[in-house]
Write a protein that holds these residues in place. Structure first.
Motif, PDB file in Angstrom:
ATOM      1  N   LEU A   1       2.849  15.615 -23.325  1.00  0.00           N
ATOM      2  CA  LEU A   1       3.542  15.159 -21.956  1.00  0.00           C
ATOM      3  C   LEU A   1       4.794  14.764 -22.419  1.00  0.00           C
ATOM      4  O   LEU A   1       4.936  13.783 -23.122  1.00  0.00           O
ATOM      5  CB  LEU A   1       2.700  14.425 -21.103  1.00  0.00           C
ATOM      6  CG  LEU A   1       3.570  13.585 -19.936  1.00  0.00           C
ATOM      7  CD1 LEU A   1       3.958  14.796 -18.975  1.00  0.00           C
ATOM      8  CD2 LEU A   1       2.972  12.548 -19.277  1.00  0.00           C
TER       9      LEU A   1
ATOM     10  N   SER B   1       8.469  10.695 -17.349  1.00  0.00           N
ATOM     11  CA  SER B   1       6.926  10.773 -17.842  1.00  0.00           C
ATOM     12  C   SER B   1       6.199   9.533 -18.409  1.00  0.00           C
ATOM     13  O   SER B   1       6.713   9.101 -19.437  1.00  0.00           O
ATOM     14  CB  SER B   1       6.600  12.080 -18.579  1.00  0.00           C
ATOM     15  OG  SER B   1       7.281  13.224 -18.144  1.00  0.00           O
TER      16      SER B   1
ATOM     17  N   ILE C   1      -0.593  11.073 -18.030  1.00  0.00           N
ATOM     18  CA  ILE C   1      -1.250  11.914 -17.201  1.00  0.00           C
ATOM     19  C   ILE C   1      -2.961  11.711 -17.349  1.00  0.00           C
ATOM     20  O   ILE C   1      -3.438  11.382 -18.509  1.00  0.00           O
ATOM     21  CB  ILE C   1      -1.015  13.472 -17.666  1.00  0.00           C
ATOM     22  CG1 ILE C   1       0.082  13.981 -16.828  1.00  0.00           C
ATOM     23  CG2 ILE C   1      -2.351  14.342 -17.314  1.00  0.00           C
ATOM     24  CD1 ILE C   1       0.353  15.427 -17.239  1.00  0.00           C
TER      25      ILE C   1
ATOM     26  N   ARG D   1      -6.535  13.415 -16.521  1.00  0.00           N
ATOM     27  CA  ARG D   1      -6.884  14.588 -16.149  1.00  0.00           C
ATOM     28  C   ARG D   1      -8.081  14.645 -15.381  1.00  0.00           C
ATOM     29  O   ARG D   1      -9.011  13.756 -15.580  1.00  0.00           O
ATOM     30  CB  ARG D   1      -7.231  15.353 -17.649  1.00  0.00           C
ATOM     31  CG  ARG D   1      -5.935  15.690 -18.417  1.00  0.00           C
ATOM     32  CD  ARG D   1      -6.418  16.347 -19.639  1.00  0.00           C
ATOM     33  NE  ARG D   1      -6.534  17.857 -19.483  1.00  0.00           N
ATOM     34  CZ  ARG D   1      -6.986  18.648 -20.170  1.00  0.00           C
ATOM     35  NH1 ARG D   1      -7.400  18.205 -21.680  1.00  0.00           N
ATOM     36  NH2 ARG D   1      -7.311  20.012 -19.995  1.00  0.00           N
TER      37      ARG D   1
ATOM     38  N   ALA E   1      -4.492  16.986 -12.105  1.00  0.00           N
ATOM     39  CA  ALA E   1      -4.203  16.098 -13.193  1.00  0.00           C
ATOM     40  C   ALA E   1      -3.230  14.901 -12.289  1.00  0.00           C
ATOM     41  O   ALA E   1      -2.523  15.365 -11.440  1.00  0.00           O
ATOM     42  CB  ALA E   1      -3.584  16.218 -14.426  1.00  0.00           C
TER      43      ALA E   1
ATOM     44  N   LEU F   1      -0.227  12.653 -12.232  1.00  0.00           N
ATOM     45  CA  LEU F   1       0.923  12.222 -13.249  1.00  0.00           C
ATOM     46  C   LEU F   1       1.525  10.692 -12.881  1.00  0.00           C
ATOM     47  O   LEU F   1       1.900  10.683 -11.486  1.00  0.00           O
ATOM     48  CB  LEU F   1       2.040  13.480 -13.061  1.00  0.00           C
ATOM     49  CG  LEU F   1       3.596  12.998 -13.835  1.00  0.00           C
ATOM     50  CD1 LEU F   1       3.211  12.823 -15.278  1.00  0.00           C
ATOM     51  CD2 LEU F   1       4.521  13.976 -13.306  1.00  0.00           C
TER      52      LEU F   1
ATOM     53  N   ASP G   1      -3.603  20.698 -13.325  1.00  0.00           N
ATOM     54  CA  ASP G   1      -3.648  20.279 -15.122  1.00  0.00           C
ATOM     55  C   ASP G   1      -2.802  21.217 -15.837  1.00  0.00           C
ATOM     56  O   ASP G   1      -3.107  22.286 -16.150  1.00  0.00           O
ATOM     57  CB  ASP G   1      -5.170  20.508 -15.211  1.00  0.00           C
ATOM     58  CG  ASP G   1      -5.536  19.591 -16.706  1.00  0.00           C
ATOM     59  OD1 ASP G   1      -4.478  19.685 -17.574  1.00  0.00           O
ATOM     60  OD2 ASP G   1      -6.739  19.172 -17.099  1.00  0.00           O
TER      61      ASP G   1
END
Length: 317
Positions: A225, A281, A284, A286, A292, A294, A310
């Motif tokens: 990510l 970012s 995350i 899952r 998912a 974020l 996801d």
């Protein structure tokens, strides 16, 4: 381990290219502002995803005044729907916290700023790492090279440690991602970080990006990510959350893919006008249903959560 070569088109994609691709895929849903209190009216942004420390979940967040770059990292816990600083936890003079777990220990990092050694009235920065069994036991582990943000670590399937780097300047331009493996945490050093080879072909020279969080996937690939960023003609910044996969054994990596835009989130304040279109970012989480969550910093002024398909399932198939 499967190959990621079939996911690569061998072309450098710009922010504009990736946004065009993103418009045609399933979109995020259920944006939500994360409510923080107990920090005297300061902003909380560029947060981590929640992680378990002891018996409860914690979010590490960057806390600072709107007109300042001098920030602190607090550890927040959920109390009645609001996230408040947990009593007794340390406070670090860092920006942009992140975490991972290596050999059963928590490794926490962030960006430390300091007076620039050569440019008057300017700031320098470096990444600092701490480790410990819990937040309360964190001790300084090591530091990265001066001038480097977005350093990330991950424990690989064989117990070794992967390092994602982001040099700038003669090597790395405005900021490119590198990767190297070392046997253990004790082998993480400035020399190793500086020598890490770049993942060539991810960014054009006018744009930049970095890794924010690394997930070890079920097949041994790394699900990364990160963010990709650019300027427009008015020098406004545009940051997009993105993902890609990396084979830590071969160095093969997939194309970058954007997973959200600022317009997907709720409206809110910005630290400065040129930061209005920034999504940084954080992490995350899952879920078992193919989605998912974020967690992200928004416009350098607040934090939000949004649900996305996801993005790592494709790499595990």
């Amino acid at each position: 381990m499967i190959s990621v070569k079939e996911l690569v088109k061998n072309e450098v994609k710009t922010c504009r290219d990736l946004v065009k691709e993103y418009i045609g895929v399933p979109q995020p849903e259920a944006p939500e502002k994360i409510q923080f209190s107990g920090v005297e009216g300061r902003d909380v942004y560029n947060i981590t995803a929640p992680f378990k420390d002891g018996e409860e979940y914690v979010i590490a967040g960057r806390v600072e005044e709107r007109d300042s770059e001098h920030s602190e990292v607090y550890f927040f816990v959920n109390r009645g729907g609001e996230w408040v600083p947990r009593k007794g936890d340390p406070v670090f003079k860092l920006q942009d916290p992140f975490f991972t777990r290596i050999r059963g220990e928590l490794v926490l990092g962030g960006v430390e700023i300091f007076p620039h050694p050569e440019i008057e009235s300017a700031l320098g920065w470096r990444t600092v790492f701490y480790k410990g069994k819990t937040i309360s036991k964190l001790k300084k582990l090591t530091v990265g090279p001066d001038g480097m943000k977005d350093l990330r670590l991950v424990e690989l399937m064989d117990g070794s440690v992967g390092i994602m780097t982001r040099p700038q300047g003669e090597k790395g331009g405005r900021g490119e991602i590198g990767f190297v493996k070392v046997p253990s945490l004790e082998d993480v050093s400035i020399e190793v970080i500086n020598d890490a080879p770049l993942l060539e072909g991810q960014f054009i020279k006018e744009e930049w990006g970095g890794a924010n969080e690394i997930h070890l996937l079920s097949n041994g690939l790394l699900g990364v990510l990160g963010h990709i960023a650019c300027f427009d003609e008015e020098e406004n910044r545009h940051y997009y959350p993105m993902v890609f996969a990396l084979n830590p054994d071969t160095g093969d990596f997939s194309d970058i893919r954007i997973i959200a835009r600022r317009s997907d989130f709720l409206e809110g304040d910005a630290k400065r006008p040129d930061l209005a279109d920034v999504v940084f970012s954080g992490g995350i989480v899952r879920n078992e249903n193919g989605t998912a969550d974020l967690y992200a910093g928004i416009s350098d002024a607040e934090a939000q959560r949004i649900t996305v398909p996801d993005p790592f399932l494709t790499f595990e198939k």
